[in-house]
Design an enzyme around this catalytic site. Structure first.
Site, short mmCIF file in Angstrom:
data_model
loop_
_atom_site.label_atom_id
_atom_site.label_comp_id
_atom_site.label_asym_id
_atom_site.label_seq_id
_atom_site.Cartn_x
_atom_site.Cartn_y
_atom_site.Cartn_z
N HIS A 120 93.05 81.97 98.13
CA HIS A 120 91.84 80.92 98.43
C HIS A 120 92.23 79.88 97.57
O HIS A 120 92.45 80.22 96.39
CB HIS A 120 90.37 81.80 98.81
CG HIS A 120 89.21 80.86 99.23
ND1 HIS A 120 88.76 79.66 97.76
CD2 HIS A 120 88.79 80.77 99.55
CE1 HIS A 120 87.55 79.03 98.73
NE2 HIS A 120 87.58 80.13 99.81
N ASP A 197 90.21 88.41 93.18
CA ASP A 197 89.66 87.93 93.98
C ASP A 197 88.48 88.85 94.60
O ASP A 197 89.68 88.94 95.58
CB ASP A 197 90.45 85.87 94.15
CG ASP A 197 89.44 85.72 94.78
OD1 ASP A 197 88.34 86.31 95.96
OD2 ASP A 197 90.02 84.70 96.17
N GLN A 200 86.67 88.39 98.97
CA GLN A 200 86.22 89.18 100.21
C GLN A 200 86.36 91.15 99.88
O GLN A 200 85.89 91.18 101.71
CB GLN A 200 87.05 88.59 101.46
CG GLN A 200 87.38 87.06 101.73
CD GLN A 200 86.52 86.80 102.91
OE1 GLN A 200 86.24 87.26 103.40
NE2 GLN A 200 86.04 85.20 102.79
N LYS A 224 78.69 87.14 100.37
CA LYS A 224 79.33 87.93 101.52
C LYS A 224 79.35 89.31 101.37
O LYS A 224 79.56 89.57 102.04
CB LYS A 224 80.50 87.57 100.76
CG LYS A 224 81.76 86.65 100.42
CD LYS A 224 82.12 85.35 101.34
CE LYS A 224 82.90 84.46 100.89
NZ LYS A 224 83.51 83.40 101.40
N CYS A 364 89.71 77.30 103.30
CA CYS A 364 90.34 76.46 101.72
C CYS A 364 91.19 77.15 101.67
O CYS A 364 91.69 78.14 100.58
CB CYS A 364 88.95 77.00 101.47
SG CYS A 364 87.72 75.69 101.80
N1 PLP Z 1 87.80 83.55 97.85
C1 PLP Z 1 87.91 84.16 98.42
C2 PLP Z 1 89.25 84.51 99.61
C3 PLP Z 1 86.76 83.42 99.58
O1 PLP Z 1 87.23 84.19 100.73
C4 PLP Z 1 85.82 82.61 99.60
C5 PLP Z 1 84.96 82.03 100.03
O2 PLP Z 1 84.68 81.90 101.32
C6 PLP Z 1 86.35 82.15 97.82
C7 PLP Z 1 87.41 82.82 96.85
C8 PLP Z 1 84.74 81.30 96.69
O3 PLP Z 1 83.81 82.31 97.39
P1 PLP Z 1 82.56 81.01 96.33
O4 PLP Z 1 82.58 80.13 97.79
O5 PLP Z 1 81.67 82.05 97.04
O6 PLP Z 1 82.93 81.20 95.32
#
Ligand code: PLP
Length: 410
Positions: A120, A197, A200, A224, A364
């Site tokens: 992401h 990260d 998810q 999430k 993203c």
């Molecule tokens: N990493 C992953 C794999 C995600 O799916 C997301 C959000 O969809 C993020 C990071 C970013 O999360 P946040 O927007 O809550 O900071």
């Protein structure tokens, strides 16, 4: 899982365009059970005061409620202590914190920073920009034809002995799960700092630090995991966090301010400048309680069932392309699909007209879209409160979609 669980989520009972809501955009954000909303409302109505500052009763109650969530997160992740848990705005802020604080003081021009093609933007751009600032080499681990990490690419990047490896537990686009524990063990042997990260991953299955190998950082967002937006967690190994400079400076993170210099508070407060989202953190605590009451193993077993059920049916739909592996063991219940010649937004609108809420876009993940040669995909993502009937509803609609668009485009 059953109807009783759905009753905990009032929003799941609402109608959209005259049809019952079929919410399949859980990878973007989950829904919240009433208990989480109630905990936030109760905090504002009964306990609201700033934390860590007041000597009066109300402020102490607020501080206790806030800090008790830190202890809850320690147990939830299996961390060593509260000193390792930093509250942030979310995964994005947590990773930016690591890239700025750890990255700025540890990465030089001779170093390599590695990420994967499926990250992401939140776990890609902070590292790309750090590499740019430092003149370091930025390496991307490429994927196999079924969009998993390519073992040859892992070996190639491992041989470069990267300073940092940033990898997600699972992809928000394809649902592909990554073998983080074995990656961490191998990269640790060459001295790499490993950033995970879990944005998810946290929602799908038990995220136990002891099962993730020798990682150094892990980040997730409350929203999430049935918690509120605007709150997240950075877990960092204490020995690493304690050597890092603050990310932001100001109130709360300080013990002494002189005219020319200042001294930082102890962990984890050193990384929590300013008034935190107290109500949000309390909401995260309520979300963790809720998830634990349902049982993380039970949730995972149910989601595995959904994954296998949907996968078997989706791959059999003529004219529909599923992105990613066909083996349920390498996936979470996140399904990106495409129909040749049909824009993802048109497919998502087609599903919306049938009462099904899914996401269309680049999610993203521009670097992955580049690899796929697609501007966007249409993604359905499930949670433990989704039913097999909703899965059937999605599958039936997807079965009709190729023919619908063929006729429309004829
Ligand atoms: N990493 C992953 C794999 C995600 O799916 C997301 C959000 O969809 C993020 C990071 C970013 O999360 P946040 O927007 O809550 O900071």
């Amino acid at each position: 899982m059953n109807e009783l669980i759905r009753r905990d989520f009032p929003i799941l009972g609402r109608m959209v365009e005259g049809k019952p809501l079929c919410y399949l955009d859980n990878a973007a954000t989950s829904q919240r059970p009433k208990k989480v909303v109630d905990a936030i409302v109760r905090y504002y109505l009964e306990t609201n005061a700033n934390v860590h500052r007041g000597v009066y009763k109300l402020s102490q109650e607020a501080t206790d409620a806030f800090e008790s969530v830190r202890s809850k997160v320690v147990r939830f992740l299996g961390a060593a202590s509260e000193r390792e848990i930093v509250f942030t705005k979310g995964t994005t802020e947590a990773i930016n914190l690591i890239a700025s604080s750890f990255g700025e003081s540890n990465v030089g021009a001779a170093d390599v920073i590695a990420v994967t093609r499926m990250e992401h933007h939140a776990n890609f751009v902070p590292w790309q920009q750090l590499a740019k600032r430092k003149g370091a080499r930025f390496e991307i681990i490429e994927l196999t034809s079924d969009l998993r990490l390519d073992p040859k690419e892992v070996d190639r990047v491992l041989a470069l002995k990267p300073k940092i490896l940033a990898v997600s537990l699972l992809s928000n686009v394809t649902g592909v799960t990554n073998p983080v524990a074995s990656l961490a063990s191998r990269f640790k042997m060459v001295g790499t700092t490993i950033v995970v990260d879990a944005a998810q991953g946290i929602a799908h299955g038990e995220v136990e630090l002891s099962r993730l190998g020798p990682i150094d950082f892990l980040a997730f967002s409350a929203h999430k995991l049935c918690g509120p937006t605007g709150v997240g967690v950075l877990w960092g190994r204490e020995s690493v966090l304690s050597r890092m400079p603050p990310y932001q400076v100001g109130g709360n993170m300080i013990t002494h301010v002189g005219d020319l210099d200042s001294e930082w508070n102890e962990l984890p407060h050193k990384f929590e400048a300013g008034t935190p989202d107290i109500a949000g953190v309390i909401g995260l605590g309520a979300a963790i309680d809720y998830i634990e009451t349902q049982g993380r193993t039970r949730i995972q077993e149910y989601e595995d069932r959904i994954t296998a059920y949907v996968l078997e049916r989706i791959v059999a739909i003529p004219g529909l392309r599923l992105l990613g592996p066909k083996d349920p063991h390498h996936r979470a219940p996140i399904f990106s699909v495409a129909i040749d010649g049909v824009h993802a937004h048109d497919l998502a609108t087609f599903l919306d007209m049938r009462g099904i809420s899914v996401r269309a876009g680049h999610h993203c993940a521009h670097p992955l879209m580049l690899r796929l040669g697609l501007p966007a995909t249409c993604r359905a993502s499930f949670s433990f409160y989704n039913t097999l009937e909703e899965a059937d509803q999605l599958i039936e609609a997807l079965m009709n979609a190729p023919q619908f668009f063929r006729r429309k485009n004829a």
